[in-house]
Scaffold this motif. Structure first.
Motif, PDB file in Angstrom:
ATOM      1  N   UNK A  70       0.835  -1.207   0.000  1.00  0.00           N
ATOM      2  CA  UNK A  70       0.000   0.000   0.000  1.00  0.00           C
ATOM      3  C   UNK A  70       0.869   1.257   0.000  1.00  0.00           C
ATOM      4  N   UNK A  71       1.939   1.233   0.787  1.00  0.00           N
ATOM      5  CA  UNK A  71       2.868   2.367   0.864  1.00  0.00           C
ATOM      6  C   UNK A  71       3.504   2.631  -0.498  1.00  0.00           C
ATOM      7  N   UNK A  72       3.973   1.572  -1.145  1.00  0.00           N
ATOM      8  CA  UNK A  72       4.593   1.711  -2.462  1.00  0.00           C
ATOM      9  C   UNK A  72       3.583   2.257  -3.477  1.00  0.00           C
ATOM     10  N   UNK A  73       2.351   1.773  -3.416  1.00  0.00           N
ATOM     11  CA  UNK A  73       1.305   2.291  -4.309  1.00  0.00           C
ATOM     12  C   UNK A  73       1.091   3.784  -4.084  1.00  0.00           C
ATOM     13  N   UNK A  74       1.099   4.201  -2.821  1.00  0.00           N
ATOM     14  CA  UNK A  74       0.948   5.623  -2.498  1.00  0.00           C
ATOM     15  C   UNK A  74       2.065   6.467  -3.079  1.00  0.00           C
ATOM     16  N   UNK A  75       3.281   5.962  -2.995  1.00  0.00           N
ATOM     17  CA  UNK A  75       4.431   6.678  -3.566  1.00  0.00           C
ATOM     18  C   UNK A  75       4.262   6.823  -5.082  1.00  0.00           C
ATOM     19  N   UNK A  76       3.839   5.745  -5.718  1.00  0.00           N
ATOM     20  CA  UNK A  76       3.649   5.769  -7.172  1.00  0.00           C
ATOM     21  C   UNK A  76       2.576   6.767  -7.597  1.00  0.00           C
ATOM     22  N   UNK A 166      14.278   2.044  -4.124  1.00  0.00           N
ATOM     23  CA  UNK A 166      13.588   0.787  -4.441  1.00  0.00           C
ATOM     24  C   UNK A 166      13.298   0.066  -3.131  1.00  0.00           C
ATOM     25  N   UNK A 167      12.033  -0.111  -2.824  1.00  0.00           N
ATOM     26  CA  UNK A 167      11.617  -0.697  -1.557  1.00  0.00           C
ATOM     27  C   UNK A 167      11.159  -2.134  -1.749  1.00  0.00           C
ATOM     28  N   UNK A 168      11.528  -2.992  -0.789  1.00  0.00           N
ATOM     29  CA  UNK A 168      11.213  -4.421  -0.906  1.00  0.00           C
ATOM     30  C   UNK A 168      10.444  -4.969   0.296  1.00  0.00           C
ATOM     31  N   UNK A 169      10.478  -4.291   1.436  1.00  0.00           N
ATOM     32  CA  UNK A 169       9.804  -4.800   2.630  1.00  0.00           C
ATOM     33  C   UNK A 169       8.291  -4.802   2.425  1.00  0.00           C
ATOM     34  N   UNK A 170       7.635  -5.783   3.010  1.00  0.00           N
ATOM     35  CA  UNK A 170       6.207  -5.959   2.778  1.00  0.00           C
ATOM     36  C   UNK A 170       5.333  -5.419   3.903  1.00  0.00           C
ATOM     37  N   UNK A 171       5.905  -5.217   5.069  1.00  0.00           N
ATOM     38  CA  UNK A 171       5.096  -4.825   6.215  1.00  0.00           C
ATOM     39  C   UNK A 171       5.569  -3.491   6.796  1.00  0.00           C
ATOM     40  N   UNK A 172       5.359  -3.272   8.096  1.00  0.00           N
ATOM     41  CA  UNK A 172       5.682  -1.982   8.711  1.00  0.00           C
ATOM     42  C   UNK A 172       7.185  -1.699   8.727  1.00  0.00           C
ATOM     43  N   UNK A 173       7.992  -2.740   8.525  1.00  0.00           N
ATOM     44  CA  UNK A 173       9.438  -2.554   8.488  1.00  0.00           C
ATOM     45  C   UNK A 173       9.891  -1.709   7.303  1.00  0.00           C
ATOM     46  N   UNK A 177      13.257   0.760   6.338  1.00  0.00           N
ATOM     47  CA  UNK A 177      13.942   0.541   5.059  1.00  0.00           C
ATOM     48  C   UNK A 177      14.012   1.828   4.246  1.00  0.00           C
ATOM     49  N   UNK A 178      12.922   2.567   4.201  1.00  0.00           N
ATOM     50  CA  UNK A 178      12.892   3.768   3.369  1.00  0.00           C
ATOM     51  C   UNK A 178      13.877   4.820   3.877  1.00  0.00           C
ATOM     52  N   UNK A 179      14.008   4.953   5.192  1.00  0.00           N
ATOM     53  CA  UNK A 179      14.953   5.940   5.740  1.00  0.00           C
ATOM     54  C   UNK A 179      16.398   5.552   5.434  1.00  0.00           C
ATOM     55  N   UNK A 180      16.716   4.265   5.609  1.00  0.00           N
ATOM     56  CA  UNK A 180      18.081   3.809   5.334  1.00  0.00           C
ATOM     57  C   UNK A 180      18.430   4.014   3.866  1.00  0.00           C
ATOM     58  N   UNK A 181      17.527   3.650   2.974  1.00  0.00           N
ATOM     59  CA  UNK A 181      17.838   3.735   1.547  1.00  0.00           C
ATOM     60  C   UNK A 181      17.866   5.183   1.053  1.00  0.00           C
TER      61      UNK A 181
END
Length: 239
Positions: A70-76, A166-173, A177-181
């Motif tokens: 859902x997060x990735x969809x929002x970014x898109x 490029x995000x790969x995590x599927x859940x709240x993690x 991931x987004x901050x590190x990348x």
């Protein structure tokens, strides 16, 4: 200059009916053009589409599963240069949008609405608070992000930088991931916090499953260590 406000929804129609007019008012107060995007489940599970239509929010079904999808969809879907994300259950009070926005435009790449800085507070359970502090301590070390609350998703991002990862995590993690990348892409990444009060949800029940939540973060812990090590190796190779 404009704001894309994104809310991820899972059977949150009752809460959205209360939140959307408040969010719209806060966004109008910024004086910037804005859009409100609701990312719903892959197929509607309640009358969220009707609520979005009533209050003029853009309705989108997530294209990938789970919170991360859902997060990735929002970014898109986001069109504007500032990306605001918040919970759709009422735990994030729209009144703090003003503080997050003002701090962002003063100079930051990410602003976090924080429970753990001075003036912040959480009304979560004692167990959740303890787990949250442990989680934040561990991931501060792994990501190198010095913010006190990196497990909440009440944030404003620079959209261009957000779309570049490029995000790969599927859940709240995915929130760590987004901050590190983003930091790997921008070594001078500026992350700041502003205090919020984390409220109890308005209606409905929490969708988080504790065991699955913990297991997912353990896996992500090792994955992000690998990402950071690999980024360091790649940096040395380029030199």
């Amino acid at each position: 200059m404009a704001i894309s406000a994104v809310l991820l929804a899972y059977k949150e129609a009752e809460n959205l009916r209360i939140l959307l007019p408040k969010i719209k008012q806060q966004l109008e107060n910024t004086g910037e053009e804005h859009e409100i995007i609701i990312i719903d489940t892959m197929r509607p599970l309640d009358n969220t589409p009707d609520v979005c239509k009533e209050f003029g929010a853009k309705y989108v079904n997530q294209r990938l599963p789970n919170f991360g999808g859902a997060f990735i969809t929002g970014i898109q879907e986001a069109q504007f240069d500032k990306f605001l994300i918040m919970d759709s259950d009422g735990s994030h009070n729209p009144v703090y949008i003003r503080d997050i926005y003002k701090k962002f435009i003063k100079g930051a790449d990410v602003i976090i609405g924080s429970r753990y800085v001075k003036g912040g507070k959480t009304n979560d359970s004692k167990t959740s608070i303890v787990m949250s502090h442990i989680l934040n301590f561990v991931f501060r070390i792994i990501t190198g992000i010095k913010a006190k609350d990196i497990s909440t998703d009440f944030r404003m991002y620079d959209t261009k930088q957000l779309k570049a990862v490029e995000l790969t995590c599927k859940n709240y993690d995915i929130l760590q991931e987004v901050l590190l990348k983003m930091k790997i892409n921008n070594r001078k990444l500026v992350v700041k916090e502003t205090p919020i009060v984390f409220e109890k949800r308005l209606y409905g029940e929490s969708k988080r499953q504790l065991f699955k939540f913990i297991l997912g973060y353990i896996k992500t812990l090792f994955m992000l260590i690998g990402v950071r090590i690999n980024a360091g190796i790649n940096k040395n190779v380029k030199k």
